[in-house]
Design a protein around this motif. Structure first.
Motif, PDB file in Angstrom:
ATOM      1  N   ASN A  87      43.573  36.611  49.680  1.00 29.60           N
ATOM      2  CA  ASN A  87      43.854  38.572  49.607  1.00 29.60           C
ATOM      3  C   ASN A  87      43.159  39.395  49.077  1.00 29.60           C
ATOM      4  N   SER A  88      41.339  38.893  49.050  1.00 32.07           N
ATOM      5  CA  SER A  88      40.164  39.002  48.550  1.00 32.07           C
ATOM      6  C   SER A  88      38.831  38.321  48.319  1.00 32.07           C
ATOM      7  N   ILE A  89      37.790  39.405  48.839  1.00 27.31           N
ATOM      8  CA  ILE A  89      36.723  38.575  48.358  1.00 27.31           C
ATOM      9  C   ILE A  89      35.643  38.867  47.145  1.00 27.31           C
ATOM     10  N   ILE A  90      35.225  37.856  46.953  1.00 24.48           N
ATOM     11  CA  ILE A  90      35.213  37.663  45.351  1.00 24.48           C
ATOM     12  C   ILE A  90      33.726  37.276  45.459  1.00 24.48           C
ATOM     13  N   VAL A  91      32.553  38.371  44.529  1.00 25.85           N
ATOM     14  CA  VAL A  91      31.428  38.081  44.876  1.00 25.85           C
ATOM     15  C   VAL A  91      30.735  37.346  43.386  1.00 25.85           C
ATOM     16  N   LEU A  92      30.411  36.332  43.532  1.00 29.77           N
ATOM     17  CA  LEU A  92      29.448  35.680  42.163  1.00 29.77           C
ATOM     18  C   LEU A  92      27.721  36.130  42.227  1.00 29.77           C
ATOM     19  N   THR A  93      27.687  36.685  40.786  1.00 26.77           N
ATOM     20  CA  THR A  93      26.577  36.006  41.026  1.00 26.77           C
ATOM     21  C   THR A  93      25.698  35.396  40.514  1.00 26.77           C
ATOM     22  N   ASN A  94      24.234  35.086  40.387  1.00 31.13           N
ATOM     23  CA  ASN A  94      23.902  34.022  40.485  1.00 31.13           C
ATOM     24  C   ASN A  94      22.015  34.422  39.206  1.00 31.13           C
ATOM     25  N   GLY A 148      32.495  41.170  41.130  1.00 33.28           N
ATOM     26  CA  GLY A 148      33.043  42.000  41.930  1.00 33.28           C
ATOM     27  C   GLY A 148      34.755  41.334  42.401  1.00 33.28           C
ATOM     28  N   ILE A 149      35.473  41.520  42.902  1.00 30.79           N
ATOM     29  CA  ILE A 149      36.376  41.102  43.102  1.00 30.79           C
ATOM     30  C   ILE A 149      36.957  42.965  44.754  1.00 30.79           C
ATOM     31  N   TYR A 150      36.712  42.235  45.699  1.00 36.08           N
ATOM     32  CA  TYR A 150      37.551  43.525  46.871  1.00 36.08           C
ATOM     33  C   TYR A 150      38.926  43.085  47.308  1.00 36.08           C
ATOM     34  N   PRO A 151      39.559  43.516  47.218  1.00 38.62           N
ATOM     35  CA  PRO A 151      40.944  43.658  47.811  1.00 38.62           C
ATOM     36  C   PRO A 151      40.879  43.789  49.306  1.00 38.62           C
ATOM     37  N   ILE A 152      42.061  42.875  50.803  1.00 36.37           N
ATOM     38  CA  ILE A 152      41.444  42.796  51.868  1.00 36.37           C
ATOM     39  C   ILE A 152      43.081  42.680  51.961  1.00 36.37           C
ATOM     40  N   SER A 153      43.273  42.868  53.538  1.00 38.11           N
ATOM     41  CA  SER A 153      44.729  42.955  54.015  1.00 38.11           C
ATOM     42  C   SER A 153      44.554  42.085  55.242  1.00 38.11           C
ATOM     43  N   VAL A 154      43.342  41.630  55.709  1.00 34.73           N
ATOM     44  CA  VAL A 154      43.715  40.149  56.886  1.00 34.73           C
ATOM     45  C   VAL A 154      43.500  39.510  56.304  1.00 34.73           C
ATOM     46  N   ASN A 155      44.023  38.433  56.597  1.00 35.07           N
ATOM     47  CA  ASN A 155      44.057  37.054  56.493  1.00 35.07           C
ATOM     48  C   ASN A 155      44.575  36.122  58.227  1.00 35.07           C
ATOM     49  N   PRO A 156      43.848  35.057  57.449  1.00 36.46           N
ATOM     50  CA  PRO A 156      42.460  34.074  56.910  1.00 36.46           C
ATOM     51  C   PRO A 156      41.215  34.732  57.209  1.00 36.46           C
ATOM     52  N   PRO A 157      40.294  35.056  56.167  1.00 37.78           N
ATOM     53  CA  PRO A 157      39.719  35.667  56.584  1.00 37.78           C
ATOM     54  C   PRO A 157      37.865  35.016  56.938  1.00 37.78           C
ATOM     55  N   LEU A 158      37.378  34.702  57.421  1.00 39.03           N
ATOM     56  CA  LEU A 158      36.020  34.078  57.488  1.00 39.03           C
ATOM     57  C   LEU A 158      34.586  35.308  57.118  1.00 39.03           C
ATOM     58  N   LEU A 159      33.289  34.873  56.170  1.00 38.14           N
ATOM     59  CA  LEU A 159      32.631  35.558  56.074  1.00 38.14           C
ATOM     60  C   LEU A 159      31.025  35.065  56.637  1.00 38.14           C
ATOM     61  N   LEU A 160      30.506  36.540  56.565  1.00 39.28           N
ATOM     62  CA  LEU A 160      28.830  35.866  57.028  1.00 39.28           C
ATOM     63  C   LEU A 160      28.418  37.573  56.663  1.00 39.28           C
ATOM     64  N   VAL A 199      41.764  36.980  62.034  1.00 36.85           N
ATOM     65  CA  VAL A 199      43.236  37.364  63.163  1.00 36.85           C
ATOM     66  C   VAL A 199      43.452  39.003  63.333  1.00 36.85           C
ATOM     67  N   TYR A 200      43.066  39.339  64.113  1.00 34.72           N
ATOM     68  CA  TYR A 200      43.234  40.805  64.398  1.00 34.72           C
ATOM     69  C   TYR A 200      42.651  41.657  64.766  1.00 34.72           C
ATOM     70  N   ASP A 201      41.088  41.990  63.279  1.00 40.97           N
ATOM     71  CA  ASP A 201      40.832  42.987  62.636  1.00 40.97           C
ATOM     72  C   ASP A 201      38.984  41.854  62.063  1.00 40.97           C
ATOM     73  N   THR A 202      38.176  43.375  62.075  1.00 40.87           N
ATOM     74  CA  THR A 202      36.607  42.256  61.805  1.00 40.87           C
ATOM     75  C   THR A 202      36.503  43.884  60.675  1.00 40.87           C
TER      76      THR A 202
END
Length: 353
Positions: A76-83, A93-105, A122-125
């Motif tokens: 239910n979220s996207i997590i950004v990890l800094t190097n 950072g943690i960013y909530p999302i309402s779409v599942n299951p997500p792919l990232l680019l 599914v359904y959304d981008t």
């Protein structure tokens, strides 16, 4: 030179309780001499991510410090990890999302020079734009209709207007979203394209336009681009047993993109070399060690200037590295065994050379 491979996995797909997931960072050190180059992997870091399961990972310099960061797609979220520059990662950072299951680019959608994040499900981008400091803001949401789970996202300029367009592969076909130039996208086309399991984009026939390659329906199909982002089939290849993943890169060093094909039925990796006119010739088929391949990542892992291959075994617990001999031959090198079932893999140069 150091390349890092990140693997995300979960210990169970049970939805009854929240599992503590781990992101494993494998560091690759390259030792070289006048006669040989050798790649050595070791487990560099294991990160705990409170999201279950993890579906994908993307690599980009989100905060503009010259170091490759990671974005992880959870339930239910996207997590950004800094190097930090030593291939050590911390949650930024943690960013909530309402779409599942997500792919990232990760790609620059709005043309401001900063990598944005595309989340497709599914359904959304959803497009998360980057302000340049690594802060992501969800500012665009596109409904793609009642579609199956997306298997792959690719960004490229399909119509020659210098904006990054999106090609999204679903179980039934490919949806193309063209960039309007301001970070917004519009539906360009929606076509079966042989119900692909996987897609790749590259200029096959050297006409200056990105063409489309699909793996699905028991064959590899080449779709040439007319320059407007419309594609027409011009060749098909039956290769291996159940081709389920395709990747395009120059294997033999002749500056022409070749095709690497994973065959799920025969558990092999096949190479099709480019003849330079948009046609291909079968070159090699190499067996995998631990089962059918789910995805392929291309990177020069041993610093010899040749593109090597990292394969992620589908539903397995291993990754396999094939090194490139330089004449178009891929040879088995080593196998990495993470703890659990690997779901996603990405290779990136993450710290200074």
């Amino acid at each position: 030179m150091e390349t890092n491979v990140a693997i995300s996995y979960d210990r169970s797909f049970s939805a009854q309780r929240l599992f503590l997931l781990n992101l494993l960072i494998f560091a690759l050190f390259v030792s070289s001499s006048a006669f040989s180059q050798t790649a050595h992997f070791f487990l560099n870091q294991q990160l705990s991510v409170n999201s279950s399961p993890i579906f994908g990972v993307a690599a980009a310099d989100f905060n503009g410090d010259g170091k490759m960061d990671l974005a992880v797609a959870g339930q239910n979220s996207i997590i950004v990890l800094t190097n930090d520059g030593n291939a050590r990662f911390t949650t930024n950072g943690i960013y909530p999302i309402s779409v599942n299951p997500p792919l990232l680019l990760a790609t620059d959608i709005n043309g401001d020079g900063f990598p944005d994040l595309v989340c497709s499900a599914v359904y959304d981008t959803i497009i998360f734009t980057n302000n340049g400091s690594g802060l992501l803001v969800s500012n665009a949401h596109f409904s793609t209709g009642v579609l199956p789970y997306p298997s792959q996202i690719i960004a490229t300029d399909v119509n020659g207007d210098h904006g990054m367009d999106l090609l999204i592969a679903y179980g039934y076909g490919v949806t193309i979203l063209t960039n309007n130039g301001n970070g917004s996208l519009g539906l360009h086309s929606d076509f079966p394209y042989n119900s692909p399991d996987s897609i790749a984009v590259t200029d096959i026939n050297n006409h200056g336009k990105p063409d489309l390659i699909t793996a699905g329906g028991g064959k590899i199909t080449i779709w040439t681009n007319d320059g407007t982002g419309s594609f027409a089939s011009n060749a098909s290849y039956t290769i291996g047993n159940g081709p389920n993943f395709v990747s395009a890169f120059d294997v033999n060093g002749d500056n022409k993109p070749d095709l690497i094909v994973a065959n799920s039925g025969g558990q092999t990796v096949s190479v099709l070399t480019n003849n330079g006119d948009g046609t291909f010739t079968f070159s090699q088929s190499t067996p995998t060690r631990y089962g059918a391949i789910g995805s392929i990542v291309a990177a020069d892992v041993n610093g010899d200037g040749k593109i090597d291959l990292i394969t992620l075994e589908h539903g397995s617990v291993s990754m396999t590295l094939f090194t490139n001999s330089g004449n178009g031959r891929l040879e088995y090198f080593t196998t990495l065994i993470p703890r659990g079932s690997a779901e996603s893999c990405v290779a990136a140069y993450s710290n200074a050379v």
